[in-house]
Design a protein around this motif. Structure first.
Motif, PDB file in Angstrom:
ATOM      1  N   ALA A  27       1.408  -1.156   0.040  1.00  0.00           N
ATOM      2  CA  ALA A  27      -0.120  -0.076   0.400  1.00  0.00           C
ATOM      3  C   ALA A  27       0.797   1.379   0.385  1.00  0.00           C
ATOM      4  CB  ALA A  27      -0.914   0.090   0.770  1.00  0.00           C
ATOM      5  N   THR A  28       0.742   2.502  -0.547  1.00  0.00           N
ATOM      6  CA  THR A  28       1.312   3.609  -0.480  1.00  0.00           C
ATOM      7  C   THR A  28       0.550   4.340   0.614  1.00  0.00           C
ATOM      8  OG1 THR A  28       2.084   3.069  -2.636  1.00  0.00           O
ATOM      9  CG2 THR A  28       1.827   5.277  -2.214  1.00  0.00           C
ATOM     10  N   PHE A  29       0.705   5.382   0.870  1.00  0.00           N
ATOM     11  CA  PHE A  29       0.341   6.226   2.035  1.00  0.00           C
ATOM     12  C   PHE A  29       0.309   7.528   1.653  1.00  0.00           C
ATOM     13  CE2 PHE A  29       0.436   2.077   4.755  1.00  0.00           C
ATOM     14  CZ  PHE A  29      -0.730   1.903   4.932  1.00  0.00           C
ATOM     15  N   ARG A  30      -0.069   8.430   1.817  1.00  0.00           N
ATOM     16  CA  ARG A  30       0.478   9.898   1.344  1.00  0.00           C
ATOM     17  C   ARG A  30      -0.669  10.710   2.602  1.00  0.00           C
ATOM     18  NH1 ARG A  30      -2.152   8.176  -3.035  1.00  0.00           N
ATOM     19  NH2 ARG A  30      -0.517   7.232  -4.890  1.00  0.00           N
ATOM     20  N   PRO A  31      -0.021  10.956   4.048  1.00  0.00           N
ATOM     21  CA  PRO A  31      -0.435  11.698   4.558  1.00  0.00           C
ATOM     22  C   PRO A  31      -0.780  13.227   4.517  1.00  0.00           C
ATOM     23  CG  PRO A  31       1.245  10.377   5.425  1.00  0.00           C
ATOM     24  CD  PRO A  31       1.451  10.193   4.256  1.00  0.00           C
ATOM     25  N   GLN A  32      -0.045  13.738   3.731  1.00  0.00           N
ATOM     26  CA  GLN A  32       0.371  15.426   3.247  1.00  0.00           C
ATOM     27  C   GLN A  32      -0.522  15.112   2.560  1.00  0.00           C
ATOM     28  OE1 GLN A  32       1.815  12.481   2.483  1.00  0.00           O
ATOM     29  NE2 GLN A  32       3.095  13.075   0.614  1.00  0.00           N
TER      30      GLN A  32
END
Ligand SMILES: [Zn+2]
Length: 259
Positions: free
Chosen positions: A162-167
């Motif tokens: 999975a790829t997380f982009r919290p920004q």
């Protein structure tokens, strides 16, 4: 062409021929920096693929020495290298694979203070570690510094990525595992794992990393796609994950969010 030498153009020719990549995508690889945490079953094939693909600066964090039981799946290492630091052998092998890139190694544990020191100078972070405590630390650091996190896990006869982009207001690793025990180990030394499964998931992590670097990413970065692979059924399943409104990681005023 974009300041590539003839030797580099020959090396990366099969990338450059892909219309969606081209010389611009390859230049984005050269100019990118990726920090890989854990260079075991997942991190080792991931590092090999990113080095071969021409990521210009790759950081490797791992304080482990090579053990005979690693060799069933961690094919970056070999029998004569048993007992050596993984970072030393990885640097040697990856530099031989691609001398045009820079490999930086940190034979340390991925503590909060080390992550705080390193994360600001890297574009992207990849996590292939095997316990929730480190994974939560890495995720929290990525949320704090506004970095994209590519996360992979493998166990038994399958795994997920999975790829997380919290920004970009996306979820984080804690959103995916809100009830996980931080002391729990996702450890293939206890649970076991099919050797090539680590290369499948490690390579999928490399694909997701290159998609981010080459800017082939989706138009909705606030959504995370979790891809789950089952070796027995020969299936890939995917589901969309959005931010958990109760996730404690996003309540902090420290969170970096891009507008
Ligand atoms: Zn979260």
């Amino acid at each position: 062409m974009l300041n590539f030498t003839d030797v580099e153009l020959e090396r990366y020719a099969r990338h450059i021929l892909v219309p969606e990549i081209g010389a611009i995508g390859q230049a984005r690889c050269r100019d990118a920096s990726v920090l890989i945490i854990g260079i075991g079953g997942l991190g080792a094939p991931l590092a090999q693929q990113l080095a071969a693909s021409g990521i210009g600066r790759i950081g490797l964090i791992d304080d482990d020495h090579i053990d005979r039981s690693n060799l069933q799946r961690q094919i970056l290492y070999d029998t004569p290298s048993i007992g050596a630091l993984k970072t030393d052998i990885a640097r040697e092998k990856l530099t031989a694979l691609n001398p045009h890139i820079r490999i930086e190694t940190y034979a340390e544990r991925a503590t909060t203070s080390l992550l705080a020191k390193l994360l600001p100078s890297y574009d992207l972070v990849c996590d292939g570690t095997d316990n929730f405590r480190t994974r939560f630390n890495v995720s929290d650091a990525c949320t704090h510094y506004g970095k994209t996190l590519i996360s992979g896990a493998v166990q038994g006869l399958g795994g997920q990525v999975a790829t997380f982009r919290p920004q970009h207001h996306g979820p984080c690793y804690r959103c995916l595992f809100p009830d996980a025990d931080e002391n729990e180990t996702l450890n293939c030394s206890r649970a076991g794992v099919l050797g090539p499964a680590t290369s499948v998931i490690g390579s999928l992590m490399a694909v997701e990393t290159l998609k981010e670097v080459m800017q082939l990413t989706p138009q909705t970065p606030e959504h995370t796609i979790v891809t789950s692979w089952d070796a027995l059924k020969s299936t890939f399943r995917r589901f969309e994950l959005t931010r958990n409104p109760d996730c404690t990681a996003h309540s902090s005023s420290n969170e970096v969010v891009l507008t």
